[in-house]
Design a protein around this motif. Structure first.
Motif, PDB file in Angstrom:
ATOM      1  N   LYS A 114       0.810  -1.216   0.000  1.00 14.54           N
ATOM      2  CA  LYS A 114       0.000   0.000   0.000  1.00 14.54           C
ATOM      3  C   LYS A 114       0.846   1.270   0.000  1.00 14.54           C
ATOM      4  N   PHE A 115       2.109   1.144   0.360  1.00 17.59           N
ATOM      5  CA  PHE A 115       2.945   2.321   0.551  1.00 17.59           C
ATOM      6  C   PHE A 115       3.908   2.501  -0.617  1.00 17.59           C
ATOM      7  N   SER A 116       4.444   3.705  -0.699  1.00 16.54           N
ATOM      8  CA  SER A 116       5.467   3.966  -1.701  1.00 16.54           C
ATOM      9  C   SER A 116       6.751   3.249  -1.316  1.00 16.54           C
ATOM     10  N   GLN A 117       7.708   3.282  -2.237  1.00 13.70           N
ATOM     11  CA  GLN A 117       8.954   2.568  -2.000  1.00 13.70           C
ATOM     12  C   GLN A 117       9.689   3.092  -0.768  1.00 13.70           C
ATOM     13  N   LYS A 118       9.799   4.419  -0.628  1.00 17.60           N
ATOM     14  CA  LYS A 118      10.541   4.999   0.486  1.00 17.60           C
ATOM     15  C   LYS A 118       9.876   4.678   1.823  1.00 17.60           C
ATOM     16  N   VAL A 119       8.549   4.810   1.873  1.00 20.05           N
ATOM     17  CA  VAL A 119       7.843   4.523   3.124  1.00 20.05           C
ATOM     18  C   VAL A 119       7.980   3.048   3.481  1.00 20.05           C
ATOM     19  N   ALA A 120       7.877   2.176   2.486  1.00 20.91           N
ATOM     20  CA  ALA A 120       8.013   0.741   2.736  1.00 20.91           C
ATOM     21  C   ALA A 120       9.399   0.406   3.259  1.00 20.91           C
ATOM     22  N   LEU A 121      10.427   1.060   2.725  1.00 15.39           N
ATOM     23  CA  LEU A 121      11.782   0.811   3.202  1.00 15.39           C
ATOM     24  C   LEU A 121      11.965   1.272   4.647  1.00 15.39           C
ATOM     25  N   VAL A 122      11.396   2.436   4.997  1.00 16.33           N
ATOM     26  CA  VAL A 122      11.485   2.925   6.375  1.00 16.33           C
ATOM     27  C   VAL A 122      10.768   1.969   7.322  1.00 16.33           C
ATOM     28  N   LEU A 123       9.574   1.548   6.957  1.00 15.39           N
ATOM     29  CA  LEU A 123       8.832   0.599   7.794  1.00 15.39           C
ATOM     30  C   LEU A 123       9.593  -0.716   7.921  1.00 15.39           C
ATOM     31  N   GLY A 124      10.211  -1.142   6.827  1.00 19.26           N
ATOM     32  CA  GLY A 124      10.999  -2.368   6.875  1.00 19.26           C
ATOM     33  C   GLY A 124      12.203  -2.228   7.801  1.00 19.26           C
ATOM     34  N   PHE A 125      12.839  -1.053   7.793  1.00 23.10           N
ATOM     35  CA  PHE A 125      13.982  -0.797   8.682  1.00 23.10           C
ATOM     36  C   PHE A 125      13.543  -0.852  10.147  1.00 23.10           C
ATOM     37  N   ILE A 126      12.407  -0.243  10.455  1.00 22.21           N
ATOM     38  CA  ILE A 126      11.890  -0.262  11.834  1.00 22.21           C
ATOM     39  C   ILE A 126      11.560  -1.695  12.252  1.00 22.21           C
ATOM     40  N   LEU A 127      10.943  -2.441  11.343  1.00 22.98           N
ATOM     41  CA  LEU A 127      10.611  -3.838  11.639  1.00 22.98           C
ATOM     42  C   LEU A 127      11.870  -4.646  11.927  1.00 22.98           C
ATOM     43  N   LEU A 128      12.923  -4.400  11.171  1.00 19.22           N
ATOM     44  CA  LEU A 128      14.178  -5.125  11.369  1.00 19.22           C
ATOM     45  C   LEU A 128      14.772  -4.830  12.746  1.00 19.22           C
ATOM     46  N   GLN A 129      14.729  -3.557  13.172  1.00 19.74           N
ATOM     47  CA  GLN A 129      15.257  -3.204  14.493  1.00 19.74           C
ATOM     48  C   GLN A 129      14.424  -3.844  15.608  1.00 19.74           C
ATOM     49  N   MET A 130      13.127  -3.924  15.427  1.00 16.99           N
ATOM     50  CA  MET A 130      12.274  -4.576  16.430  1.00 16.99           C
ATOM     51  C   MET A 130      12.609  -6.055  16.541  1.00 16.99           C
ATOM     52  N   ILE A 131      12.892  -6.693  15.418  1.00 13.20           N
ATOM     53  CA  ILE A 131      13.270  -8.108  15.447  1.00 13.20           C
ATOM     54  C   ILE A 131      14.599  -8.285  16.181  1.00 13.20           C
ATOM     55  N   VAL A 132      15.570  -7.387  15.912  1.00 14.12           N
ATOM     56  CA  VAL A 132      16.862  -7.454  16.598  1.00 14.12           C
ATOM     57  C   VAL A 132      16.680  -7.284  18.101  1.00 14.12           C
ATOM     58  N   LEU A 133      15.879  -6.300  18.520  1.00 15.87           N
ATOM     59  CA  LEU A 133      15.651  -6.051  19.949  1.00 15.87           C
ATOM     60  C   LEU A 133      14.967  -7.242  20.610  1.00 15.87           C
ATOM     61  N   LEU A 134      13.916  -7.755  19.975  1.00 19.48           N
ATOM     62  CA  LEU A 134      13.181  -8.881  20.554  1.00 19.48           C
ATOM     63  C   LEU A 134      14.059 -10.128  20.622  1.00 19.48           C
ATOM     64  N   THR A 135      14.846 -10.374  19.581  1.00 25.13           N
ATOM     65  CA  THR A 135      15.724 -11.548  19.583  1.00 25.13           C
ATOM     66  C   THR A 135      16.758 -11.460  20.693  1.00 25.13           C
ATOM     67  N   THR A 136      17.324 -10.262  20.883  1.00 30.85           N
ATOM     68  CA  THR A 136      18.322 -10.076  21.943  1.00 30.85           C
ATOM     69  C   THR A 136      17.716 -10.343  23.315  1.00 30.85           C
ATOM     70  N   CYS A 137      16.524  -9.834  23.540  1.00 33.27           N
ATOM     71  CA  CYS A 137      15.858 -10.042  24.831  1.00 33.27           C
ATOM     72  C   CYS A 137      15.542 -11.518  25.065  1.00 33.27           C
ATOM     73  N   VAL A 138      15.082 -12.204  24.040  1.00 29.31           N
ATOM     74  CA  VAL A 138      14.762 -13.629  24.171  1.00 29.31           C
ATOM     75  C   VAL A 138      16.016 -14.431  24.475  1.00 29.31           C
ATOM     76  N   VAL A 139      17.120 -14.127  23.788  1.00 26.26           N
ATOM     77  CA  VAL A 139      18.382 -14.818  24.045  1.00 26.26           C
ATOM     78  C   VAL A 139      18.847 -14.571  25.481  1.00 26.26           C
ATOM     79  N   ASN A 140      18.715 -13.339  25.963  1.00 27.38           N
ATOM     80  CA  ASN A 140      19.102 -13.031  27.341  1.00 27.38           C
ATOM     81  C   ASN A 140      18.275 -13.819  28.347  1.00 27.38           C
TER      82      ASN A 140
END
Length: 381
Positions: A108-134
């Motif tokens: 639904k979003f333009s390329q730039k907006v989709a990339l920004v949302l994808g970047f935020i999603l990636l950081q959330m996955i990194v944060l959640l994975t780190t917490c689960v590993v801890n």
């Protein structure tokens, strides 16, 4: 009748004199539907080719990070490399799975907006994975009381890695998007060039059919013009994907014209192994089947005085479309008609452009039967 004819087809294919067989590499897919301003890659990330490219590149990044931490090849530990690879691959696979699952949302979003949302999603996955590993490490060791410091241990460092990984992934997605846009533009230009060559060939042959009947039977010529108007309208349209039912209906109008012109010399047998719903659901490029039938009439009817039968088999099995067209012919007839080669070549190229390597286009000349076999897998959404 059909069992006898199909048995002859099998014999012809089993020991054929191959007249032509196309195996060319074309662009595998084009964009179909969706938001034209949306990000193409965010709707196609689940494809194995793209995912494999990301995983290979991420493993290289894991090796670089481990080496940077060790500061030398001698101090590099294999277990540390495996930890980096496991962590980064887990993030990439999770990111790909979530993007593929929510592809309609990203589209639904333009390329730039989709990339920004994808970047935020990636950081959330990194944060959640780190917490689960801890948490898993704490449960394994049980060293002291659980605290917020234990939960978020190393998150700043891992988020820093996530920024680096995100920049790498987003750059990859952007470059892939630009490449796909370029391929899509080139494909459109090719299809338009093919369309420019199909129109004169198709229209001139149809007009000749009308002219031949005006003096003989004006009423038939009038009915032929009515059918021809539909063919004209279709031929001037963009050569887009239509349902197989629409293409067959268009072919019926064309065959009505040829039947009026050739009379009892032309007989067409249809064997459609599909329901009306399947015919409406499965797609095919506009003006694909009609040139094949025109080719069969040229080779199997026009130069033969006695009645001739053209057989058309259409079969759909789990979105796998098979079209088999047979007509009688002689080697002298084939050699005397070579002008239809451009139209047939365009049909093959357009099928390859839309359906990629799933297309199998084969033409066989047996003892007395000329057989055209078209097979492709329709990517129904």
């Amino acid at each position: 009748m059909w069992s006898w004819r199909l048995s002859k087809i099998k014999k012809s294919i089993a020991n054929p004199n191959t007249v032509a067989e196309t195996r060319r590499k074309k662009l595998s897919q084009t964009r179909q539907g969706g938001n034209p301003s949306g990000s193409y890659f965010f709707t196609k990330i689940g494809q194995w080719q793209h995912l494999l490219e990301l995983i290979v590149a991420s493993n290289v990044l894991a090796m670089v990070l481990a080496l940077a931490e060790a500061r030398s090849w001698q101090a590099l530990e294999g277990i540390r490399v495996l930890q980096y690879m496991f962590f980064i691959n887990w993030v990439i696979l999770s990111f790909s799975a979530l993007v593929d699952y929510f592809q309609d949302f990203f589209a639904k979003f333009s390329q730039k907006v989709a990339l920004v949302l994808g970047f935020i999603l990636l950081q959330m996955i990194v944060l959640l994975t780190t917490c689960v590993v801890n948490v898993l490490q704490y449960w394994a060791t049980r060293s002291g009381p659980f605290s917020e410091e234990i939960l978020f241990h190393g998150t700043s460092l891992h988020l820093g890695y996530g920024v680096l990984l995100g920049a790498f992934c987003m750059r990859y997605l952007y470059m892939r998007e630009q490449w796909m846009n370029q391929q899509y533009s080139e494909l459109n230009a090719r299809i338009q060039a093919m369309q420019a060559r199909i129109h004169p060939h198709f229209l001139f042959n149809s007009l000749n059919s009308v002219v031949s009947l005006i003096a003989i039977d004006p009423d038939k010529a009038e009915n032929m013009l009515i059918n021809l108007s539909r063919l004209f309208r279709a031929s001037f349209q963009e050569l887009k994907l239509v349902s197989l039912a629409e293409e067959i209906d268009l072919c019926q109008h064309y065959l009505s014209i040829e039947k009026m012109r050739l009379g009892e010399r032309l007989n067409v047998e249809w064997n459609i192994q599909a329901t009306p719903t399947e015919l409406k659901r499965v797609t095919i490029p506009l003006l694909t089947l009609q040139p094949l039938l025109e080719n069969s009439i040229f080779h199997g009817v026009e130069k033969v005085l006695q009645p001739s039968t053209i057989s058309v088999l259409v079969e759909i099995l789990q979105n796998q479309v098979t079209i088999v067209i047979t007509n009688p012919y002689s080697h002298d007839t084939i050699k005397s008609r070579k002008g239809n080669g451009i139209a047939i070549e365009n049909v093959k190229q357009r099928l390859k452009a839309y359906y990629g390597q799933t297309v199998k286009f084969q033409i066989y000349g047996g003892a007395s039967l000329y057989t055209t076999v078209v097979n492709y897998h329709d990517q129904v959404k």
